[in-house]
Design a protein around this motif. Structure first.
Motif, PDB file in Angstrom:
ATOM      1  N   ALA A 195       0.836  -1.207   0.000  1.00 36.87           N
ATOM      2  CA  ALA A 195       0.000   0.000   0.000  1.00 36.87           C
ATOM      3  C   ALA A 195       0.869   1.255   0.000  1.00 36.87           C
ATOM      4  N   THR A 196       1.947   1.224   0.787  1.00 38.06           N
ATOM      5  CA  THR A 196       2.855   2.368   0.844  1.00 38.06           C
ATOM      6  C   THR A 196       3.534   2.577  -0.497  1.00 38.06           C
ATOM      7  N   LYS A 197       4.013   1.497  -1.101  1.00 33.88           N
ATOM      8  CA  LYS A 197       4.680   1.601  -2.407  1.00 33.88           C
ATOM      9  C   LYS A 197       3.720   2.154  -3.452  1.00 33.88           C
ATOM     10  N   ALA A 198       2.506   1.639  -3.481  1.00 31.22           N
ATOM     11  CA  ALA A 198       1.518   2.103  -4.459  1.00 31.22           C
ATOM     12  C   ALA A 198       1.165   3.573  -4.236  1.00 31.22           C
ATOM     13  N   ALA A 199       1.024   3.977  -2.991  1.00 33.72           N
ATOM     14  CA  ALA A 199       0.667   5.365  -2.685  1.00 33.72           C
ATOM     15  C   ALA A 199       1.791   6.316  -3.094  1.00 33.72           C
ATOM     16  N   VAL A 200       3.030   5.926  -2.832  1.00 33.72           N
ATOM     17  CA  VAL A 200       4.173   6.773  -3.207  1.00 33.72           C
ATOM     18  C   VAL A 200       4.310   6.826  -4.725  1.00 33.72           C
ATOM     19  N   GLU A 201       4.093   5.701  -5.407  1.00 37.90           N
ATOM     20  CA  GLU A 201       4.151   5.697  -6.867  1.00 37.90           C
ATOM     21  C   GLU A 201       3.051   6.568  -7.466  1.00 37.90           C
ATOM     22  N   LEU A 213      12.756  14.353 -10.405  1.00 42.36           N
ATOM     23  CA  LEU A 213      12.313  15.253  -9.346  1.00 42.36           C
ATOM     24  C   LEU A 213      10.998  14.760  -8.733  1.00 42.36           C
ATOM     25  N   ALA A 214      10.090  14.323  -9.577  1.00 40.88           N
ATOM     26  CA  ALA A 214       8.809  13.811  -9.082  1.00 40.88           C
ATOM     27  C   ALA A 214       9.024  12.598  -8.184  1.00 40.88           C
ATOM     28  N   GLY A 215       9.923  11.705  -8.572  1.00 40.25           N
ATOM     29  CA  GLY A 215      10.209  10.533  -7.749  1.00 40.25           C
ATOM     30  C   GLY A 215      10.809  10.913  -6.407  1.00 40.25           C
ATOM     31  N   ASN A 216      11.737  11.852  -6.419  1.00 43.84           N
ATOM     32  CA  ASN A 216      12.354  12.291  -5.165  1.00 43.84           C
ATOM     33  C   ASN A 216      11.348  12.984  -4.253  1.00 43.84           C
ATOM     34  N   LEU A 217      10.519  13.842  -4.811  1.00 41.95           N
ATOM     35  CA  LEU A 217       9.509  14.524  -4.003  1.00 41.95           C
ATOM     36  C   LEU A 217       8.497  13.536  -3.439  1.00 41.95           C
ATOM     37  N   ALA A 218       8.120  12.544  -4.242  1.00 43.39           N
ATOM     38  CA  ALA A 218       7.156  11.548  -3.769  1.00 43.39           C
ATOM     39  C   ALA A 218       7.755  10.703  -2.650  1.00 43.39           C
ATOM     40  N   ASN A 219       9.033  10.341  -2.775  1.00 45.34           N
ATOM     41  CA  ASN A 219       9.679   9.562  -1.716  1.00 45.34           C
ATOM     42  C   ASN A 219       9.759  10.341  -0.406  1.00 45.34           C
ATOM     43  N   GLN A 220       9.824  11.665  -0.495  1.00 47.10           N
ATOM     44  CA  GLN A 220       9.823  12.514   0.698  1.00 47.10           C
ATOM     45  C   GLN A 220       8.395  12.818   1.151  1.00 47.10           C
ATOM     46  N   ARG A 221       7.429  12.393   0.345  1.00 48.96           N
ATOM     47  CA  ARG A 221       6.009  12.677   0.584  1.00 48.96           C
ATOM     48  C   ARG A 221       5.769  14.179   0.740  1.00 48.96           C
ATOM     49  N   ALA A 222       6.389  14.916  -0.155  1.00 47.55           N
ATOM     50  CA  ALA A 222       6.375  16.373  -0.075  1.00 47.55           C
ATOM     51  C   ALA A 222       4.990  16.974  -0.303  1.00 47.55           C
ATOM     52  N   PHE A 223       4.167  16.346  -1.120  1.00 51.34           N
ATOM     53  CA  PHE A 223       2.856  16.908  -1.425  1.00 51.34           C
ATOM     54  C   PHE A 223       1.767  16.346  -0.517  1.00 51.34           C
ATOM     55  N   GLY A 224       2.031  15.239   0.143  1.00 50.38           N
ATOM     56  CA  GLY A 224       1.066  14.648   1.067  1.00 50.38           C
ATOM     57  C   GLY A 224       0.019  13.767   0.410  1.00 50.38           C
ATOM     58  N   VAL A 225       0.151  13.524  -0.887  1.00 48.96           N
ATOM     59  CA  VAL A 225      -0.829  12.695  -1.582  1.00 48.96           C
ATOM     60  C   VAL A 225      -0.758  11.253  -1.070  1.00 48.96           C
ATOM     61  N   ALA A 226       0.452  10.719  -0.954  1.00 46.33           N
ATOM     62  CA  ALA A 226       0.620   9.343  -0.462  1.00 46.33           C
ATOM     63  C   ALA A 226       0.075   9.215   0.960  1.00 46.33           C
ATOM     64  N   GLN A 228      -4.876   3.903  12.017  1.00 51.36           N
ATOM     65  CA  GLN A 228      -4.144   5.058  12.561  1.00 51.36           C
ATOM     66  C   GLN A 228      -2.775   4.624  13.062  1.00 51.36           C
ATOM     67  N   GLY A 229      -1.797   5.467  12.852  1.00 48.76           N
ATOM     68  CA  GLY A 229      -0.459   5.212  13.365  1.00 48.76           C
ATOM     69  C   GLY A 229       0.444   4.492  12.383  1.00 48.76           C
ATOM     70  N   LEU A 230      -0.122   3.896  11.332  1.00 48.17           N
ATOM     71  CA  LEU A 230       0.715   3.174  10.381  1.00 48.17           C
ATOM     72  C   LEU A 230       0.921   3.938   9.086  1.00 48.17           C
ATOM     73  N   ASN A 231       0.278   5.081   8.907  1.00 45.27           N
ATOM     74  CA  ASN A 231       0.364   5.771   7.642  1.00 45.27           C
ATOM     75  C   ASN A 231       1.682   6.499   7.439  1.00 45.27           C
ATOM     76  N   LYS A 232       2.589   6.480   8.385  1.00 41.10           N
ATOM     77  CA  LYS A 232       3.922   7.062   8.208  1.00 41.10           C
ATOM     78  C   LYS A 232       4.962   5.970   7.974  1.00 41.10           C
ATOM     79  N   ALA A 233       4.519   4.709   7.901  1.00 33.60           N
ATOM     80  CA  ALA A 233       5.456   3.603   7.685  1.00 33.60           C
ATOM     81  C   ALA A 233       6.050   3.743   6.297  1.00 33.60           C
ATOM     82  N   GLY A 234       7.306   3.413   6.179  1.00 33.97           N
ATOM     83  CA  GLY A 234       7.823   3.556   4.836  1.00 33.97           C
ATOM     84  C   GLY A 234       9.173   3.040   4.709  1.00 33.97           C
TER      85      GLY A 234
END
Length: 118
Positions: free
Chosen positions: A40-46, A89-102, A112-118
């Motif tokens: 789920a984390t991988k898919a959300a970041v992608e 750049l998009a990949g790097n920003l997504a890995n940092q979760r810069a936009f918060g979409v993931a 709750q509590g697991l959405n920062k796992a990565g």
């Protein structure tokens, strides 16, 4: 009104398998499967990477549309290079979760509590 919403159920429960589950069962006493969390984390970041990449691509297209004919933005080699850099750049920003979409996606998928796992 919509207070009595039931979870999705297969039409033929006797034919349902584990792949038919909408989401893994997450009781208060049972944590979700680590493999599910990882997927789920991988898919959300992608998805966030795709979203950012598409946004940058649209911004570049608009820049190229309004640029004068002799501009470096109209050069095909420069376009290819900026597209490649935008994807990185998009990949790097997504890995940092810069936009918060993931994080927004994971908030819906994980307890709750697991959405920062990565």
């Amino acid at each position: 009104m919509l207070n009595n919403l039931n979870p999705l159920k297969p039409l033929h429960p006797e034919q349902a398998g584990p792949a038919d589950a909408v989401a893994p069962a997450a009781d208060a006493a049972q944590a979700p499967d680590p493999a599910y969390v990882a997927k789920a984390t991988k898919a959300a970041v992608e998805f966030e990477s795709f979203f950012i990449s598409h946004m940058l691509h649209q911004m570049r297209e608009n820049q190229r549309t309004i640029a004068p004919e002799d501009s470096a933005a109209k050069n095909k080699v420069n376009q290819d290079m900026t597209d490649m850099v935008d994807n990185m750049l998009a990949g790097n920003l997504a890995n940092q979760r810069a936009f918060g979409v993931a994080d927004a996606i994971l908030k819906q998928l994980l307890p709750q509590g697991l959405n920062k796992a990565g």
